[in-house]
Design a protein around this motif. Structure first.
Motif, short mmCIF file in Angstrom:
data_model
loop_
_atom_site.label_atom_id
_atom_site.label_comp_id
_atom_site.label_asym_id
_atom_site.label_seq_id
_atom_site.Cartn_x
_atom_site.Cartn_y
_atom_site.Cartn_z
N PHE A 192 43.01 54.93 60.75
CA PHE A 192 42.22 53.72 60.63
C PHE A 192 43.13 52.54 60.92
CE2 PHE A 192 38.15 54.99 58.63
CZ PHE A 192 38.42 56.33 58.40
N ARG A 193 42.55 51.38 61.13
CA ARG A 193 43.35 50.18 61.31
C ARG A 193 42.63 48.99 60.68
NH1 ARG A 193 42.82 49.46 67.91
NH2 ARG A 193 40.63 48.74 67.95
N GLN A 194 43.44 48.03 60.30
CA GLN A 194 42.89 46.82 59.69
C GLN A 194 43.63 45.61 60.22
OE1 GLN A 194 42.76 46.86 55.40
NE2 GLN A 194 41.19 45.28 55.37
N ALA A 195 42.89 44.75 60.89
CA ALA A 195 43.43 43.50 61.41
C ALA A 195 43.23 42.41 60.37
CB ALA A 195 42.74 43.14 62.72
N PRO A 196 44.02 41.35 60.43
CA PRO A 196 43.87 40.27 59.44
C PRO A 196 42.45 39.71 59.42
CG PRO A 196 45.88 39.99 60.69
CD PRO A 196 45.14 41.10 61.35
N GLY A 197 41.89 39.62 58.22
CA GLY A 197 40.57 39.05 58.05
C GLY A 197 39.44 39.98 58.43
N GLU A 218 37.61 44.12 58.29
CA GLU A 218 37.53 45.34 57.49
C GLU A 218 38.32 46.46 58.17
OE1 GLU A 218 33.16 44.86 55.31
OE2 GLU A 218 33.59 46.56 56.61
N ARG A 219 38.69 47.41 57.35
CA ARG A 219 39.39 48.58 57.88
C ARG A 219 38.41 49.38 58.74
NH1 ARG A 219 43.34 51.77 53.88
NH2 ARG A 219 43.83 49.56 53.57
N GLU A 220 38.84 49.76 59.93
CA GLU A 220 37.95 50.44 60.84
C GLU A 220 38.54 51.76 61.33
OE1 GLU A 220 37.23 48.14 64.36
OE2 GLU A 220 39.29 48.27 65.06
N PHE A 221 37.64 52.68 61.61
CA PHE A 221 38.02 54.00 62.10
C PHE A 221 38.58 53.89 63.52
CE2 PHE A 221 37.85 58.49 62.68
CZ PHE A 221 37.31 58.74 63.93
N VAL A 222 39.65 54.65 63.76
CA VAL A 222 40.23 54.71 65.09
C VAL A 222 40.01 56.09 65.71
CG1 VAL A 222 42.35 54.55 66.46
CG2 VAL A 222 41.98 52.99 64.52
N ALA A 233 37.06 67.16 52.70
CA ALA A 233 35.78 67.50 53.32
C ALA A 233 35.23 66.23 53.91
CB ALA A 233 34.82 68.08 52.29
N VAL A 234 34.88 66.27 55.17
CA VAL A 234 34.40 65.06 55.82
C VAL A 234 33.03 65.32 56.43
CG1 VAL A 234 35.57 65.57 57.99
CG2 VAL A 234 35.04 63.21 57.40
N ARG A 249 35.26 55.76 55.90
CA ARG A 249 36.53 55.77 55.15
C ARG A 249 36.35 56.29 53.73
NH1 ARG A 249 35.56 50.09 55.73
NH2 ARG A 249 35.29 49.04 53.74
N ARG A 250 35.12 56.29 53.22
CA ARG A 250 34.89 56.79 51.85
C ARG A 250 35.00 58.32 51.78
NH1 ARG A 250 31.86 52.47 52.80
NH2 ARG A 250 31.84 50.76 51.28
N ASP A 251 35.01 58.97 52.92
CA ASP A 251 35.17 60.42 52.93
C ASP A 251 36.62 60.86 52.75
OD1 ASP A 251 32.60 61.71 55.25
OD2 ASP A 251 32.48 60.76 53.29
N TYR A 252 37.54 59.91 52.84
CA TYR A 252 38.96 60.25 52.83
C TYR A 252 39.52 60.13 51.41
CZ TYR A 252 38.64 60.28 57.86
OH TYR A 252 38.29 60.58 59.16
N ASP A 253 40.34 61.12 51.05
CA ASP A 253 40.87 61.21 49.69
C ASP A 253 42.24 60.57 49.54
OD1 ASP A 253 39.59 64.39 50.23
OD2 ASP A 253 38.67 62.99 48.80
#
Length: 124
Positions: free
Chosen positions: A37-42, A44-48, A101-102, A108-112
């Motif tokens: 995942f990645r998160q740019a300033p300002g 939300e964290r997004e899937f890559v 389990a995904v 992102r809520r699927d990740y532990d």
């Protein structure tokens, strides 16, 4: 508990390449679905991108398709992200994540478990 440590971030010019690596602390990591995942300033964290436990299935965000490639080495307990043709909009903190389990790789809520992140900066 799985500990994840990212490495390989840095500063690169637009059009350049970087390779990120995520090292896991446990051998059972090999059974986890792994994502970046990645998160740019300002923002939300997004899937890559994500990869199944055996490497047989991968998923990519539309914004990185054809430029980024995810791979995993079960013997080394690592997951790599090869990033080519980088753009300034790829600038972000990149996080490695593991899911037991995904259902939806992009959720992102699927990740532990999560790593601390590594900064990628692409200059124009």
């Amino acid at each position: 508990q799985v500990q994840l440590v990212e490495s390989g971030g840095g500063l690169v010019q637009a059009g350049g390449s970087l390779r990120l690596s995520c090292a896991a602390s446990r051998r059972t990591f090999s059974m986890y679905y792994m994502g970046w995942f990645r998160q740019a300033p300002g923002k939300e964290r997004e899937f890559v991108t994500g990869i199944s436990w055996n490497g047989g299935s991968t998923s990519y965000a539309d914004s990185v398709k054809g430029r980024f490639t995810i791979s995993r080495d079960k013997a080394k307990n690592t997951v790599d992200l090869q990033m080519n043709s980088l753009k300034p909009e790829d600038t972000a903190i990149y996080y490695c994540a593991a899911a037991g389990a995904v259902r939806a790789p992009s959720n992102r809520r699927d990740y532990d478990y999560w790593g601390q992140g590594t900064q990628v900066t692409v200059s124009s």
